[in-house]
Design an enzyme around this catalytic site. Structure first.
Site, PDB file in Angstrom:
ATOM      1  CE  LYS A 175      38.785  51.325  31.385  1.00 32.37           C
ATOM      2  NZ  LYS A 175      37.796  50.569  32.169  1.00 32.37           N
ATOM      3  CD  GLN A 188      38.568  49.027  35.413  1.00 31.18           C
ATOM      4  OE1 GLN A 188      38.210  50.046  34.829  1.00 31.18           O
ATOM      5  NE2 GLN A 188      38.878  47.917  34.764  1.00 31.18           N
ATOM      6  CG  ASP A 210      32.169  50.967  31.845  1.00 31.78           C
ATOM      7  OD1 ASP A 210      32.972  50.853  30.914  1.00 31.78           O
ATOM      8  OD2 ASP A 210      32.495  50.952  33.052  1.00 31.78           O
TER       9      ASP A 210
HETATM   10  N1  GUN Z   1      36.865  45.623  33.819  1.00 27.31           N
HETATM   11  C1  GUN Z   1      37.307  45.032  32.675  1.00 27.31           C
HETATM   12  N2  GUN Z   1      36.826  45.688  31.598  1.00 27.31           N
HETATM   13  C2  GUN Z   1      36.086  46.720  32.065  1.00 27.31           C
HETATM   14  C3  GUN Z   1      35.361  47.771  31.436  1.00 27.31           C
HETATM   15  O1  GUN Z   1      35.267  47.887  30.201  1.00 27.31           O
HETATM   16  N3  GUN Z   1      34.747  48.655  32.270  1.00 27.31           N
HETATM   17  C4  GUN Z   1      34.810  48.541  33.624  1.00 27.31           C
HETATM   18  N4  GUN Z   1      34.158  49.443  34.357  1.00 27.31           N
HETATM   19  N5  GUN Z   1      35.478  47.583  34.238  1.00 27.31           N
HETATM   20  C5  GUN Z   1      36.119  46.676  33.464  1.00 27.31           C
END
Ligand code: GUN
Length: 278
Positions: A52, A96, A119
């Site tokens: 990311k 996350q 998100d």
């Molecule tokens: N953990 C696995 N996929 C995601 C996601 O798309 N966003 C976040 N914040 N955590 C994750």
């Protein structure tokens, strides 16, 4: 034989479009900043967070890293989120998941301001999507709509079957396909006669987390297959929830794993960050 839907190529197109938008914003002295919070060192999370941050650098978005120790208390995390909510120079906040067991994930998600919820996990964002109002949309389902649109696949009027009912993929996916005027069915682990239902699908979206569950007996001729799964097979090779080689001749289009849906999730996160400027 199936057309291979190239998620890597389409995600790069989207990131390049966003890069151009970010440059235009910079000309107006507007910067986009994403706060990325990771608690503990779950190895998979470290890889996702790294990807990311890399995507942010590519697009021209500032990313601020908050790497907190495993022992961080829920109160400490909530205070940090509240602080970031107040800051005008932070546009998006990403925590996350998964979080350590002593922290209530729902409470954390609810604490992120809906205006910074890139998100799309906040109940207000999810509710807005359900009733057709504006809000951030969960990145994986939004990415799947982009994959279909940019591959010239019509959604309107199609029979869409979704296998999986998670809050992050299955449920928002159903709402989005409905918004695109598909006829939508959601299947899950307790669905009876799964094969009968999936065989009706013009577009089959699989997000159930079971290695190669869907083979050619589960699909109809010419179906479009979207595989959200990310598993390891008996040889430790990455694979999806769909038996790719088995369905390949029968499907009209298919997303590979890796290189299908995965890269789109990050591209749509970048899009949500840029949209947070509005
Ligand atoms: N953990 C696995 N996929 C995601 C996601 O798309 N966003 C976040 N914040 N955590 C994750």
């Amino acid at each position: 034989m199936a057309h291979i839907i190239d998620g890597k190529k389409i995600s790069t197109e989207i990131k390049d479009e966003l890069k151009a938008k970010v440059e235009l914003l910079k000309d107006q002295n507007i910067t986009v900043t994403l706060a990325v919070i990771q608690v503990g060192n779950n190895p998979a999370s470290t890889v996702y967070v790294g990807n990311k941050k890399k995507a942010c650098a590519y697009v021209g978005i500032n990313s601020l890293s908050y790497e907190l120790p495993e022992e961080t208390s829920e109160d400490e995390l909530l205070s940090l989120i509240n602080e970031l909510n107040q800051k005008d120079d932070i546009n998006g906040i990403l925590v996350q998941l998964p979080l350590p067991k002593h922290i209530d994930e729902d409470k954390v998600i609810r604490t992120i301001s809906p205006s910074k919820d890139v998100d799309g996990f906040h109940p207000q964002s999810v509710g807005a999507l359900s009733i057709g109002q504006e809000g951030f949309i969960s990145c994986t389902p939004a990415g799947i709509i982009e994959l279909l649109n940019r591959s010239g696949i019509t959604i309107e009027g199609k029979e869409c079957v979704i296998v999986g009912r998670s809050n992050i993929v299955g449920k928002p996916m159903a709402m989005l396909m409905l918004r695109e005027n598909a006829t939508v069915t959601i299947c899950h682990s307790r669905t009876k006669n799964l094969m009968e239902v999936t065989k009706r699908a013009d577009i089959l979206i699989v997000a159930i987390g079971k290695t190669k569950l869907i083979n050619k007996d589960y699909i109809k001729d010419g179906a479009v297959i979207i595989d959200v799964g990310m598993n390891r097979d008996e040889n430790n090779k990455l694979c999806g929830d769909v038996d790719y080689d088995d369905v390949f001749q029968k499907a009209s289009a298919i997303t590979p794993v890796p290189g299908g849906v995965g890269p789109m999730t990050i591209a749509m996160l970048m899009k949500n960050c840029v949209d947070s400027i509005k």
